[in-house]
Design a protein around this motif. Sequence first.
Motif, mmCIF file in Angstrom:
data_model
loop_
_atom_site.group_PDB
_atom_site.id
_atom_site.type_symbol
_atom_site.label_atom_id
_atom_site.label_comp_id
_atom_site.label_asym_id
_atom_site.label_seq_id
_atom_site.Cartn_x
_atom_site.Cartn_y
_atom_site.Cartn_z
ATOM 1 N N GLY A 124 0.813 -1.203 0.000
ATOM 2 C CA GLY A 124 0.000 0.000 0.000
ATOM 3 C C GLY A 124 0.848 1.255 0.000
ATOM 4 N N LEU A 125 1.933 1.194 -0.777
ATOM 5 C CA LEU A 125 2.854 2.329 -0.867
ATOM 6 C C LEU A 125 2.610 3.041 -2.195
ATOM 7 N N LEU A 126 2.416 4.361 -2.115
ATOM 8 C CA LEU A 126 2.042 5.121 -3.325
ATOM 9 C C LEU A 126 0.935 4.360 -4.064
ATOM 10 N N THR A 127 -0.097 4.027 -3.321
ATOM 11 C CA THR A 127 -1.104 3.093 -3.820
ATOM 12 C C THR A 127 -1.713 3.535 -5.144
ATOM 13 N N ARG A 128 -2.095 4.800 -5.203
ATOM 14 C CA ARG A 128 -2.783 5.229 -6.416
ATOM 15 C C ARG A 128 -1.863 5.150 -7.627
ATOM 16 N N GLY A 129 -0.639 5.646 -7.478
ATOM 17 C CA GLY A 129 0.319 5.598 -8.580
ATOM 18 C C GLY A 129 0.616 4.155 -8.997
ATOM 19 N N SER A 130 0.806 3.286 -8.003
ATOM 20 C CA SER A 130 1.092 1.877 -8.310
ATOM 21 C C SER A 130 -0.074 1.240 -9.047
ATOM 22 N N VAL B 272 6.927 11.605 -0.443
ATOM 23 C CA VAL B 272 6.517 10.931 -1.685
ATOM 24 C C VAL B 272 7.671 10.945 -2.678
ATOM 25 N N GLY B 273 8.313 12.114 -2.797
ATOM 26 C CA GLY B 273 9.451 12.223 -3.703
ATOM 27 C C GLY B 273 10.544 11.241 -3.317
ATOM 28 N N GLY B 274 10.808 11.149 -2.019
ATOM 29 C CA GLY B 274 11.828 10.223 -1.540
ATOM 30 C C GLY B 274 11.492 8.784 -1.885
ATOM 31 N N VAL B 275 10.219 8.433 -1.680
ATOM 32 C CA VAL B 275 9.802 7.057 -1.988
ATOM 33 C C VAL B 275 9.933 6.782 -3.485
ATOM 34 N N VAL B 276 9.519 7.771 -4.297
ATOM 35 C CA VAL B 276 9.613 7.584 -5.753
ATOM 36 C C VAL B 276 11.076 7.375 -6.152
ATOM 37 N N VAL B 277 11.966 8.189 -5.601
ATOM 38 C CA VAL B 277 13.394 8.052 -5.924
ATOM 39 C C VAL B 277 13.897 6.673 -5.490
ATOM 40 N N ALA B 278 13.507 6.255 -4.277
ATOM 41 C CA ALA B 278 13.948 4.944 -3.788
ATOM 42 C C ALA B 278 13.462 3.833 -4.715
ATOM 43 N N LEU B 279 12.214 3.947 -5.152
ATOM 44 C CA LEU B 279 11.676 2.912 -6.051
ATOM 45 C C LEU B 279 12.425 2.902 -7.379
ATOM 46 N N LEU B 280 12.736 4.108 -7.879
ATOM 47 C CA LEU B 280 13.479 4.167 -9.147
ATOM 48 C C LEU B 280 14.849 3.524 -8.996
ATOM 49 N N VAL B 281 15.490 3.779 -7.847
ATOM 50 C CA VAL B 281 16.799 3.168 -7.609
ATOM 51 C C VAL B 281 16.669 1.641 -7.604
ATOM 52 N N ILE B 282 15.593 1.145 -6.959
ATOM 53 C CA ILE B 282 15.379 -0.304 -6.922
ATOM 54 C C ILE B 282 15.168 -0.848 -8.337
ATOM 55 N N VAL B 283 14.356 -0.146 -9.135
ATOM 56 C CA VAL B 283 14.093 -0.608 -10.505
ATOM 57 C C VAL B 283 15.394 -0.627 -11.317
ATOM 58 N N LEU B 284 16.190 0.441 -11.180
ATOM 59 C CA LEU B 284 17.454 0.493 -11.938
ATOM 60 C C LEU B 284 18.395 -0.620 -11.504
ATOM 61 N N GLY B 285 18.456 -0.852 -10.175
ATOM 62 C CA GLY B 285 19.285 -1.947 -9.671
ATOM 63 C C GLY B 285 18.814 -3.277 -10.216
ATOM 64 N N GLY B 286 17.497 -3.470 -10.209
ATOM 65 C CA GLY B 286 16.916 -4.711 -10.739
ATOM 66 C C GLY B 286 17.211 -4.869 -12.219
ATOM 67 N N TYR B 287 17.154 -3.743 -12.945
ATOM 68 C CA TYR B 287 17.435 -3.777 -14.384
ATOM 69 C C TYR B 287 18.884 -4.201 -14.623
ATOM 70 N N ALA B 288 19.783 -3.650 -13.806
ATOM 71 C CA ALA B 288 21.199 -4.033 -13.936
ATOM 72 C C ALA B 288 21.374 -5.525 -13.653
ATOM 73 N N LEU B 289 20.685 -5.998 -12.609
ATOM 74 C CA LEU B 289 20.752 -7.422 -12.270
ATOM 75 C C LEU B 289 20.220 -8.265 -13.426
ATOM 76 N N SER B 290 19.067 -7.847 -13.949
ATOM 77 C CA SER B 290 18.418 -8.569 -15.034
ATOM 78 C C SER B 290 19.321 -8.618 -16.269
ATOM 79 N N ARG B 291 19.957 -7.487 -16.562
ATOM 80 C CA ARG B 291 20.881 -7.456 -17.714
ATOM 81 C C ARG B 291 22.028 -8.430 -17.513
ATOM 82 N N SER B 292 22.537 -8.479 -16.275
ATOM 83 C CA SER B 292 23.689 -9.356 -16.041
ATOM 84 C C SER B 292 23.281 -10.834 -16.098
ATOM 85 N N LEU B 293 21.998 -11.101 -15.813
ATOM 86 C CA LEU B 293 21.544 -12.493 -15.845
ATOM 87 C C LEU B 293 21.115 -12.938 -17.244
#
Lengths: 157, 244
Positions: free
Chosen positions: A67-73, B33-54
């Motif tokens: 339920g994090l950033l629920t609407r956006g997700s 919210v901005g912080g969470v969005v940035v954290a999620l983007l970092v996770i996605v980029l990290g995952g993408y790097a992992l996926s590329r290496s696999l």
Amino acid sequence: MKEWVGLLARLATGAVWIVAGAVKLPDPAQSVDAVRAYQLLPSSLVQPVGQLLPVIEIVVGATLVLGLLTRGSAIVSALLFAAFIIGIASVWARGISIDCGCFGGGGYDADATSKYPWEIARDAALLAASLFVAWLPSTRLSLDRMMFGRALEPEGL
Amino acid sequence: MSKKNRPVGRTERAAAAVHEMQRQERRRRNLMVGGVVVALLVIVLGGYALSRSLDTSDDVKAPAAGGGDYGLTIGPSDAPHDVVVYEDFLCPYCGELEKASRSDLAKLASEGKVRVEYRPFNLLSSISDYSERSAAVFAVVLDKSGPEVAKKLHDLLYENQPSESGPFPSDDDLIDLAVRAGADEAVVRTGVEAGDGLDWVARATTAAQDAGVRGTPTVLLDGKVFQDGRTMDDLAANLVDRLE
């Protein structure tokens, strides 16, 4: 009441995403092949999309469950389901018989045509659930509520 | 400021204070919210790097055209480009690629612009034993009747490719094709009935898997996996463009 239904929709949709992504993540090459089999994307995009999809699926699934950033997700989830429905409908219409690669796998599948309607129905149900979550102002047991509270009316998130 | 106006002023001040609190609250919220969005983007980029290496789809290390032990080669050894096609006689996309590329590749090979090696193997054993049987007849013909006849049989096998849902040609049908390609019926029949090609197919399949080939058709241009094309027709056209 709606907020509890919203929680259920979040958990169900999120769980599907997490499973779908986790199955694919260990073998990105298969995911890339599955994307290629749709013959929809330009060849330069096939590999990045195939590599990125499992990651995005897991992240969207996790944020929905939490339920994090629920609407956006929920909006991202709905867009992905819409894209998958278009993809499956498109291979069906073009007479291409492939495993949808929804949960790993992919490539040619002789029985695919009989599966397409079910896959589209499943994705449509999950799309509806995602839209429902996106439409709700908030849902029960969400990180959003714990972090952002209810002091303000939710604004787009 | 008169006494009368004071309460009004107080209300306004209170309202302003609430407004200020709300503004700060909103600010805090937006930052989070901005912080969470940035954290999620970092996770996605990290995952993408992992996926590329696999991703192993480009990790095919195969001998160059003409250098394989289980293939049919056309074109001169001093050609500027080499193309390897890993294929399965049953795979529909191989059939499409073959249809779209065969005459161009044959022409370019005869002009000395490319050396092409076709490496059939048994990928689709889970669907039918046709992949194995057809490749085995091909192996017998390649061994007994030589590459020219084998190339004709190769082409005939694709022209007469069965659907993956069958019905599948029998060994007799395959021997007929070999004869049409120019092979001697008795020689081919003796070889096929003795199971001569099957061992070759098993070894070819192991060699393809060891090279990292995951599916068919897998096309290598100058040693690198070539996947430039949305459809097999695109792929064939782009490949021929590179060779010309």
